[in-house]
Write a protein that holds these residues in place. Structure first.
Motif, PDB file in Angstrom:
ATOM      1  N   LEU A 171       0.830  -1.205   0.000  1.00 33.07           N
ATOM      2  CA  LEU A 171       0.000   0.000   0.000  1.00 33.07           C
ATOM      3  C   LEU A 171       0.862   1.252   0.000  1.00 33.07           C
ATOM      4  CD1 LEU A 171      -2.838   1.110   0.009  1.00 33.07           C
ATOM      5  CD2 LEU A 171      -2.791   1.056   2.496  1.00 33.07           C
ATOM      6  N   GLN A 172       1.891   1.272   0.838  1.00 33.46           N
ATOM      7  CA  GLN A 172       2.794   2.423   0.865  1.00 33.46           C
ATOM      8  C   GLN A 172       3.515   2.570  -0.482  1.00 33.46           C
ATOM      9  OE1 GLN A 172       5.989   2.187   3.702  1.00 33.46           O
ATOM     10  NE2 GLN A 172       6.547   4.341   3.454  1.00 33.46           N
ATOM     11  N   ALA A 173       3.903   1.450  -1.096  1.00 38.04           N
ATOM     12  CA  ALA A 173       4.560   1.486  -2.401  1.00 38.04           C
ATOM     13  C   ALA A 173       3.622   2.066  -3.464  1.00 38.04           C
ATOM     14  CB  ALA A 173       5.023   0.099  -2.806  1.00 38.04           C
ATOM     15  N   GLN A 174       2.346   1.702  -3.409  1.00 35.81           N
ATOM     16  CA  GLN A 174       1.388   2.237  -4.369  1.00 35.81           C
ATOM     17  C   GLN A 174       1.227   3.739  -4.212  1.00 35.81           C
ATOM     18  OE1 GLN A 174      -2.073  -0.110  -3.523  1.00 35.81           O
ATOM     19  NE2 GLN A 174      -1.576  -1.645  -5.081  1.00 35.81           N
ATOM     20  N   VAL A 175       1.133   4.198  -2.975  1.00 37.25           N
ATOM     21  CA  VAL A 175       0.983   5.628  -2.715  1.00 37.25           C
ATOM     22  C   VAL A 175       2.196   6.390  -3.237  1.00 37.25           C
ATOM     23  CG1 VAL A 175       0.863   7.358  -0.879  1.00 37.25           C
ATOM     24  CG2 VAL A 175      -0.597   5.335  -0.775  1.00 37.25           C
ATOM     25  N   LEU A 176       3.386   5.893  -2.942  1.00 33.30           N
ATOM     26  CA  LEU A 176       4.611   6.555  -3.399  1.00 33.30           C
ATOM     27  C   LEU A 176       4.729   6.528  -4.921  1.00 33.30           C
ATOM     28  CD1 LEU A 176       7.078   5.297  -0.662  1.00 33.30           C
ATOM     29  CD2 LEU A 176       6.339   7.655  -1.032  1.00 33.30           C
ATOM     30  N   PHE A 177       4.337   5.428  -5.528  1.00 37.06           N
ATOM     31  CA  PHE A 177       4.403   5.327  -6.982  1.00 37.06           C
ATOM     32  C   PHE A 177       3.452   6.325  -7.642  1.00 37.06           C
ATOM     33  CE2 PHE A 177       3.255   3.303 -11.070  1.00 37.06           C
ATOM     34  CZ  PHE A 177       4.511   3.318 -11.648  1.00 37.06           C
ATOM     35  N   VAL A 178       2.248   6.458  -7.105  1.00 35.36           N
ATOM     36  CA  VAL A 178       1.294   7.430  -7.642  1.00 35.36           C
ATOM     37  C   VAL A 178       1.827   8.846  -7.449  1.00 35.36           C
ATOM     38  CG1 VAL A 178      -1.009   8.418  -7.310  1.00 35.36           C
ATOM     39  CG2 VAL A 178      -0.723   5.955  -7.451  1.00 35.36           C
ATOM     40  N   HIS A 179       2.452   9.107  -6.298  1.00 35.02           N
ATOM     41  CA  HIS A 179       3.050  10.429  -6.053  1.00 35.02           C
ATOM     42  C   HIS A 179       4.151  10.717  -7.080  1.00 35.02           C
ATOM     43  CE1 HIS A 179       4.006  13.948  -3.687  1.00 35.02           C
ATOM     44  NE2 HIS A 179       5.286  13.588  -3.683  1.00 35.02           N
ATOM     45  N   MET A 180       4.959   9.704  -7.369  1.00 28.87           N
ATOM     46  CA  MET A 180       6.021   9.859  -8.366  1.00 28.87           C
ATOM     47  C   MET A 180       5.418  10.154  -9.738  1.00 28.87           C
ATOM     48  SD  MET A 180       8.726   7.054  -9.756  1.00 28.87           S
ATOM     49  CE  MET A 180       7.403   6.187 -10.551  1.00 28.87           C
ATOM     50  N   LEU A 181       4.374   9.453 -10.112  1.00 25.51           N
ATOM     51  CA  LEU A 181       3.723   9.692 -11.400  1.00 25.51           C
ATOM     52  C   LEU A 181       3.107  11.091 -11.465  1.00 25.51           C
ATOM     53  CD1 LEU A 181       2.005   6.270 -12.174  1.00 25.51           C
ATOM     54  CD2 LEU A 181       4.023   7.261 -13.253  1.00 25.51           C
ATOM     55  N   MET A 182       2.578  11.559 -10.347  1.00 28.75           N
ATOM     56  CA  MET A 182       2.007  12.907 -10.325  1.00 28.75           C
ATOM     57  C   MET A 182       3.090  13.968 -10.527  1.00 28.75           C
ATOM     58  SD  MET A 182      -0.848  12.465  -7.326  1.00 28.75           S
ATOM     59  CE  MET A 182      -1.180  14.197  -7.201  1.00 28.75           C
ATOM     60  N   ILE A 183       4.245  13.776  -9.918  1.00 27.24           N
ATOM     61  CA  ILE A 183       5.349  14.719 -10.112  1.00 27.24           C
ATOM     62  C   ILE A 183       5.821  14.687 -11.564  1.00 27.24           C
ATOM     63  CG2 ILE A 183       7.750  15.227  -9.501  1.00 27.24           C
ATOM     64  CD1 ILE A 183       7.089  14.273  -6.661  1.00 27.24           C
ATOM     65  N   ALA A 184       5.967  13.484 -12.125  1.00 29.67           N
ATOM     66  CA  ALA A 184       6.377  13.366 -13.526  1.00 29.67           C
ATOM     67  C   ALA A 184       5.342  14.005 -14.456  1.00 29.67           C
ATOM     68  CB  ALA A 184       6.595  11.901 -13.887  1.00 29.67           C
ATOM     69  N   GLY A 185       4.082  13.821 -14.156  1.00 31.79           N
ATOM     70  CA  GLY A 185       3.029  14.456 -14.944  1.00 31.79           C
ATOM     71  C   GLY A 185       3.060  15.964 -14.832  1.00 31.79           C
TER      72      GLY A 185
END
Length: 150
Positions: free
Chosen positions: A111-125
């Protein structure tokens, strides 16, 4: 403004200059590359640290600044804009967030990995959208400048 603020600005200038060296940027563009990255990091710091906003919004603001400053330098020095944008983006890349997401995934904290991955994608976006905004601004400015010359 404390000494950490100035230290971060100098470090961002030197890191972008260093990435320019590694990427074989022409020698007459080293200083402009450093200033482009420093301007972006200044926007990031002001938005994120001093206005207490998110890293996603700060990345968007910083990328718009990088895009506009890079377009100005590209026009002045008659060089491609990517010479200035690619090294200047290096401080904004969400590498730490990606590393933490991988660590959490390896440790079994899915769950923490998913949250961090989505955060990373948001920054890249946000970085991608920031460049689109800068390009729209440049096209609008060029159209207005051309219209005023007539």
């Amino acid at each position: 403004m404390n000494s950490s603020f100035w230290l971060q600005l100098v470090a961002s200038f030197l890191s972008c200059w260093g990435f320019g060296v590694c990427l074989n940027v022409p020698k007459n563009a080293f200083i402009a590359t450093g200033f482009t990255g420093m301007a972006g990091w200044l926007g990031y710091l002001v938005y994120y640290c001093h206005a207490n906003h998110s890293a996603v919004g700060a990345s968007l603001v910083a990328t718009v600044i990088i895009g506009i400053v890079a377009l100005i330098f590209a026009h002045r020095l008659q060089m491609p804009v990517t010479i200035f944008t690619i090294p200047a983006l290096m401080p904004l890349v969400p590498g730490e967030v990606a590393l933490e997401a991988l660590r959490a995934l390896i440790a079994g904290r899915v769950l923490q990995a998913q949250v961090l991955f989505v955060h990373m994608l948001m920054i890249a976006g946000a970085i991608a959208v920031g460049f689109m905004i800068a390009e729209i601004f440049a096209q609008y400015y060029t159209k207005i400048a051309h219209w005023c010359r007539k």
